[in-house]
Scaffold this motif. Structure first.
Motif, PDB file in Angstrom:
ATOM      1  N   ASP A 130       0.865   2.726  -8.267  1.00  0.00           N
ATOM      2  CA  ASP A 130       0.892   1.271  -8.427  1.00  0.00           C
ATOM      3  C   ASP A 130       2.134   0.720  -7.730  1.00  0.00           C
ATOM      4  O   ASP A 130       2.930   1.469  -7.147  1.00  0.00           O
ATOM      5  CB  ASP A 130       0.872   0.888  -9.912  1.00  0.00           C
ATOM      6  N   GLU A 131       2.318  -0.579  -7.798  1.00  0.00           N
ATOM      7  CA  GLU A 131       3.425  -1.210  -7.074  1.00  0.00           C
ATOM      8  C   GLU A 131       4.787  -0.720  -7.566  1.00  0.00           C
ATOM      9  O   GLU A 131       5.731  -0.592  -6.784  1.00  0.00           O
ATOM     10  CB  GLU A 131       3.322  -2.728  -7.212  1.00  0.00           C
ATOM     11  N   ASP A 132       4.892  -0.459  -8.872  1.00  0.00           N
ATOM     12  CA  ASP A 132       6.171   0.010  -9.414  1.00  0.00           C
ATOM     13  C   ASP A 132       6.546   1.378  -8.845  1.00  0.00           C
ATOM     14  O   ASP A 132       7.706   1.624  -8.506  1.00  0.00           O
ATOM     15  CB  ASP A 132       6.096   0.086 -10.940  1.00  0.00           C
ATOM     16  N   ARG A 133       5.556   2.244  -8.743  1.00  0.00           N
ATOM     17  CA  ARG A 133       5.825   3.580  -8.213  1.00  0.00           C
ATOM     18  C   ARG A 133       6.178   3.527  -6.719  1.00  0.00           C
ATOM     19  O   ARG A 133       7.051   4.248  -6.250  1.00  0.00           O
ATOM     20  CB  ARG A 133       4.604   4.491  -8.427  1.00  0.00           C
ATOM     21  N   VAL A 134       5.497   2.666  -5.989  1.00  0.00           N
ATOM     22  CA  VAL A 134       5.812   2.498  -4.565  1.00  0.00           C
ATOM     23  C   VAL A 134       7.225   1.960  -4.408  1.00  0.00           C
ATOM     24  O   VAL A 134       7.984   2.396  -3.522  1.00  0.00           O
ATOM     25  CB  VAL A 134       4.793   1.562  -3.880  1.00  0.00           C
ATOM     26  N   ALA A 135       7.604   1.035  -5.271  1.00  0.00           N
ATOM     27  CA  ALA A 135       8.955   0.474  -5.216  1.00  0.00           C
ATOM     28  C   ALA A 135       9.996   1.558  -5.473  1.00  0.00           C
ATOM     29  O   ALA A 135      11.048   1.594  -4.819  1.00  0.00           O
ATOM     30  CB  ALA A 135       9.095  -0.641  -6.253  1.00  0.00           C
ATOM     31  N   GLU A 136       9.710   2.476  -6.418  1.00  0.00           N
ATOM     32  CA  GLU A 136      10.636   3.577  -6.687  1.00  0.00           C
ATOM     33  C   GLU A 136      10.819   4.450  -5.451  1.00  0.00           C
ATOM     34  O   GLU A 136      11.941   4.885  -5.145  1.00  0.00           O
ATOM     35  CB  GLU A 136      10.095   4.432  -7.842  1.00  0.00           C
ATOM     36  N   LEU A 137       9.723   4.719  -4.754  1.00  0.00           N
ATOM     37  CA  LEU A 137       9.797   5.543  -3.546  1.00  0.00           C
ATOM     38  C   LEU A 137      10.666   4.879  -2.493  1.00  0.00           C
ATOM     39  O   LEU A 137      11.522   5.526  -1.870  1.00  0.00           O
ATOM     40  CB  LEU A 137       8.391   5.794  -3.007  1.00  0.00           C
ATOM     41  N   ARG A 138      10.475   3.596  -2.297  1.00  0.00           N
ATOM     42  CA  ARG A 138      11.236   2.881  -1.273  1.00  0.00           C
ATOM     43  C   ARG A 138      12.718   2.799  -1.629  1.00  0.00           C
ATOM     44  O   ARG A 138      13.579   2.842  -0.742  1.00  0.00           O
ATOM     45  CB  ARG A 138      10.633   1.504  -1.055  1.00  0.00           C
ATOM     46  N   VAL A 139      13.014   2.717  -2.920  1.00  0.00           N
ATOM     47  CA  VAL A 139      14.415   2.711  -3.347  1.00  0.00           C
ATOM     48  C   VAL A 139      15.071   4.049  -2.999  1.00  0.00           C
ATOM     49  O   VAL A 139      16.208   4.094  -2.504  1.00  0.00           O
ATOM     50  CB  VAL A 139      14.516   2.444  -4.870  1.00  0.00           C
ATOM     51  N   LEU A 140      14.338   5.146  -3.215  1.00  0.00           N
ATOM     52  CA  LEU A 140      14.884   6.463  -2.883  1.00  0.00           C
ATOM     53  C   LEU A 140      15.151   6.588  -1.387  1.00  0.00           C
ATOM     54  O   LEU A 140      16.189   7.124  -0.968  1.00  0.00           O
ATOM     55  CB  LEU A 140      13.918   7.560  -3.332  1.00  0.00           C
ATOM     56  N   PHE A 141      14.230   6.079  -0.578  1.00  0.00           N
ATOM     57  CA  PHE A 141      14.436   6.147   0.870  1.00  0.00           C
ATOM     58  C   PHE A 141      15.605   5.254   1.296  1.00  0.00           C
ATOM     59  O   PHE A 141      16.363   5.596   2.217  1.00  0.00           O
ATOM     60  CB  PHE A 141      13.157   5.746   1.606  1.00  0.00           C
ATOM     61  N   ALA A 142      15.754   4.120   0.641  1.00  0.00           N
ATOM     62  CA  ALA A 142      16.879   3.236   0.963  1.00  0.00           C
ATOM     63  C   ALA A 142      18.207   3.912   0.626  1.00  0.00           C
ATOM     64  O   ALA A 142      19.187   3.809   1.375  1.00  0.00           O
ATOM     65  CB  ALA A 142      16.738   1.925   0.201  1.00  0.00           C
ATOM     66  N   ARG A 143      18.233   4.614  -0.501  1.00  0.00           N
ATOM     67  CA  ARG A 143      19.458   5.327  -0.875  1.00  0.00           C
ATOM     68  C   ARG A 143      19.746   6.459   0.105  1.00  0.00           C
ATOM     69  O   ARG A 143      20.913   6.703   0.453  1.00  0.00           O
ATOM     70  CB  ARG A 143      19.314   5.884  -2.296  1.00  0.00           C
ATOM     71  N   ALA A 144      18.706   7.141   0.536  1.00  0.00           N
ATOM     72  CA  ALA A 144      18.892   8.220   1.508  1.00  0.00           C
ATOM     73  C   ALA A 144      19.446   7.674   2.811  1.00  0.00           C
ATOM     74  O   ALA A 144      20.313   8.294   3.447  1.00  0.00           O
ATOM     75  CB  ALA A 144      17.564   8.934   1.752  1.00  0.00           C
ATOM     76  N   ALA A 145      18.956   6.493   3.235  1.00  0.00           N
ATOM     77  CA  ALA A 145      19.426   5.875   4.477  1.00  0.00           C
ATOM     78  C   ALA A 145      20.892   5.460   4.375  1.00  0.00           C
ATOM     79  O   ALA A 145      21.628   5.484   5.373  1.00  0.00           O
ATOM     80  CB  ALA A 145      18.555   4.670   4.807  1.00  0.00           C
ATOM     81  N   LYS A 146      21.329   5.098   3.170  1.00  0.00           N
ATOM     82  CA  LYS A 146      22.732   4.726   2.979  1.00  0.00           C
ATOM     83  C   LYS A 146      23.650   5.945   3.072  1.00  0.00           C
ATOM     84  O   LYS A 146      24.797   5.843   3.510  1.00  0.00           O
ATOM     85  CB  LYS A 146      22.914   4.042   1.623  1.00  0.00           C
ATOM     86  N   GLN A 147      23.134   7.094   2.645  1.00  0.00           N
ATOM     87  CA  GLN A 147      23.954   8.303   2.672  1.00  0.00           C
ATOM     88  C   GLN A 147      24.137   8.844   4.083  1.00  0.00           C
ATOM     89  O   GLN A 147      25.248   9.232   4.475  1.00  0.00           O
ATOM     90  CB  GLN A 147      23.332   9.387   1.779  1.00  0.00           C
ATOM     91  N   PHE A 148      23.042   8.883   4.859  1.00  0.00           N
ATOM     92  CA  PHE A 148      23.091   9.449   6.207  1.00  0.00           C
ATOM     93  C   PHE A 148      22.147   8.675   7.124  1.00  0.00           C
ATOM     94  O   PHE A 148      21.116   8.160   6.659  1.00  0.00           O
ATOM     95  CB  PHE A 148      22.668  10.930   6.202  1.00  0.00           C
TER      96      PHE A 148
END
Length: 446
Positions: free
Chosen positions: A171-189
Motif C-alpha cells: 500500500d502507499e504507506d509501505r511504498v513510502a517506507e521504501l522510498r524513505v530508506l532509499f533517501a537515507r541511503a542516498a544521504k549516506q553515500f
C-alpha cells in the motif's frame, strides 16, 4: 593420546575457523564418535566456533548473503568468506561480554539491533583502517564498496521485515517506507541506493522480483526512462544480460538437444519468462527504448525456439515411428506401423528431449503466445503415437524383437510429452498380449 600443544591448538583453531558451516557440522559429528583427550579438546573448539558463528549470523545477518553465491546463478559479486570471518573476529574480540549478550536476548529485542549496528559500523571501520588485515588481496575499490554495504546494513535490517510486502502489492504507506530508506541511503553515500539494492537483492531467492523494488523506489515508478538514467539502471541492464544468456542457452539446446539438458533448458525458459513478465509489469519500457527492444527481441526468440522444437520433434516422431501404406494399396487404405524401423535411433532421444522440454515448460510458454501452436502440434504427435501403438499392438507376436522394442519406445515418448496414462495403457496392453503369447514382459525388451 596426549593433549594438543599450544602450537597445535593454534593451528587447529585456524583450520576450524576456515571450514564452511556444513563441514563444521560434519566435523562435529565425526569428533563426537572419538574418545581421547585430543578429541575432547577438538570437540570443545568446534562447539565454541559453532556458537560464535551463530552470534555472527545474528549480528551480521543483514550482510551474510553477500558472502555466498546465489542459488539462481545470477552473476553477482560474492565477497570472501575468509574476510567475513576476519571481520567478525576483529570486531567481537575487544568486547566479549557484548558478544555474549547475543546468547540471552531475543532476536527481536531492540538491544539486538543496537549491538548489531555497533558491530556493523566497527566492521566498516576495520575495512578502511586495517584493509590488509581484513581483506589483504582485495582492491581498494572493493574494500570500500564492502565497507559501505556494512554501513548500510542497519537499513537492510529494517528492510528485511518488508521485503515480502514490497514484492507483492504494497500500500502507499509501505511504498513510502521504501522510498524513505532509499533517501537515507542516498544521504549516506552517492551510490547508497545502488548498494542498498545490492543488499536487498542478496536476500531475495529469485532475481526478477527485485524489479518491483527498483520501480517502487523511483519517484516516477512507471516511467522506465527515469529508471534507466538513474544509478539503478545498470542493475536492470545486468538482469537483461543474464536473461540474454539464458535465451542463448535455450537456442543452443534446440540446436543440439540432449536428455540430460532438458531440466536446464526448462529452467532457462522459466527464468526468461519471469524476467520479461516483470519488465512488462513493473518497468514498462517504451517499445523503442533499448530495454523495450531487448525485451521484445528475447520474447520473439523464445517463441521461435519453442515452435522450432515442437515442429522438429513432431517431424522426428513421424519419421522414427512411421505409418506407411503398401505401394500397391489404394490411396484410401489406412497406413500401418512399420515395426522394422530402427528402435535404437538417436532421433528418438532427440524427439523426447525437444518435446519433453516443451511439455515441461508448457505453463511458462503460454506467456509467449505459442500455446495454440503447442497444443495443436502436441495433439498431432499424440494422435500419431496412439495410432502407431494401437495398430502395432494388434499383432505383437509378429513384430519381432525390434518391433516390440519400438512399441516400448513409443510409450517412452508418450510419457515424455506428458501422456502418462496413455503410455501406461500401451505398456499394459503390450504386456497382456505378450503374456497371452507366452512371451516375456515389456520390461525385458526395454
Amino acid at each position: 593420546m596426549s593433549a594438543l600443544t599450544a602450537a597445535q591448538l593454534a593451528g587447529v583453531a585456524q583450520l576450524v575457523e576456515m571450514v564452511p558451516d556444513a563441514v563444521l557440522t560434519r566435523l562435529a559429528e565425526a569428533v563426537s564418535l572419538m574418545h581421547s583427550a585430543r578429541a575432547a579438546t577438538l570437540a570443545q573448539m568446534i562447539a565454541h566456533e559453532g556458537r560464535d558463528r551463530e552470534r555472527r549470523a545474528i549480528a551480521f545477518g543483514a550482510v551474510l548473503p553477500l558472502f555466498s553465491p546465489r542459488a539462481d546463478g545470477f552473476p553477482t559479486d560474492v565477497y570472501p568468506r575468509r574476510t567475513l570471518a576476519r571481520l567478525w573476529k576483529l570486531v567481537s574480540a575487544p568486547e566479549p561480554e557484548l558478544t555474549h549478550c547475543l546468547d540471552t536476548i531475543g532476536t527481536e529485542d531492540v538491544v539486538i539491533n543496537q549491538i548489531s549496528e555497533q558491530y556493523l559500523r566497527a566492521a566498516a571501520c576495520a575495512l578502511r583502517e586495517t584493509p590488509q588485515v581484513c581483506w589483504p588481496d582485495g582492491s581498494d575499490e572493493h574494500r570500500e564498496r564492502l565497507a559501505r554495504l556494512f554501513e548500510l546494513a542497519p537499513l537492510m535490517r529494517r528492510a528485511a521485515e518488508r521485503l515480502d510486502e514490497w514484492i507483492q502489492r504494497p500500500d502507499e504507506d509501505r511504498v513510502a517506507e521504501l522510498r524513505v530508506l532509499f533517501a537515507r541511503a542516498a544521504k549516506q553515500f552517492p551510490d547508497g541506493p545502488e548498494r542498498l539494492v545490492e543488499l536487498m537483492f542478496a536476500h531475495l531467492p529469485k532475481a526478477p522480483p527485485v524489479l518491483r523494488i527498483l520501480t517502487l523506489s523511483a519517484e516516477a515508478a512507471a516511467h522506465s526512462d527515469v529508471l534507466s538514467h538513474s544509478e539503478l539502471g545498470p542493475f536492470v541492464d545486468t538482469l537483461l544480460q543474464a536473461t540474454e544468456t539464458r535465451v542463448a542457452a535455450v537456442e543452443a539446446f534446440v540446436a543440439a538437444p540432449a536428455r540430460d539438458q532438458v531440466r536446464a533448458a526448462v529452467a532457462a525458459i522459466g527464468w526468461c519468462a519471469d524476467v520479461l513478465r516483470e519488465m512488462r509489469l513493473t518497468v514498462k519500457p517504451e517499445p523503442s527504448s533499448a530495454w523495450g527492444v531487448a525485451v521484445q527481441g528475447m520474447q520473439l526468440r523464445i517463441e521461435r525456439q519453442a515452435i522450432a522444437a515442437l515442429e522438429t520433434g513432431a517431424e522426428l516422431v513421424e519419421m522414427v515411428f512411421p505409418l506407411v501404406r503398401p505401394k500397391s494399396a489404394p490411396k484410401m487404405a489406412s497406413a500401418s506401423p512399420d515395426l522394422t524401423a530402427p528402435s535404437e535411433a538417436s532421433d528418438i532421444e532427440v524427439a523426447m528431449s525437444l518435446l519433453g522440454a516443451i511439455d515441461q515448460a508448457r505453463v511458462t510458454l503460454s506467456e509467449f503466445g505459442c500455446e495454440g501452436v503447442r497444443r495443436a502440434i502436441m495433439k498431432g504427435v499424440t494422435s500419431h503415437l496412439a495410432e502407431f501403438t494401437e495398430k502395432g499392438l494388434l499383432k505383437p507376436t509378429k513384430a519381432g524383437p525390434n518391433g516390440l522394442k519400438l512399441l516400448r519406445r513409443a510409450a517412452d515418448v508418450l510419457r515424455a510429452i506428458g501422456e502418462k496414462e496413455l503410455a501406461r495403457a500401451v505398456l499394459r496392453r503390450l504386456d497382456a498380449r505378450l503374456n497371452d503369447a507366452g512371451m516375456a514382459s515389456s520390461d525385458a525388451i526395454a
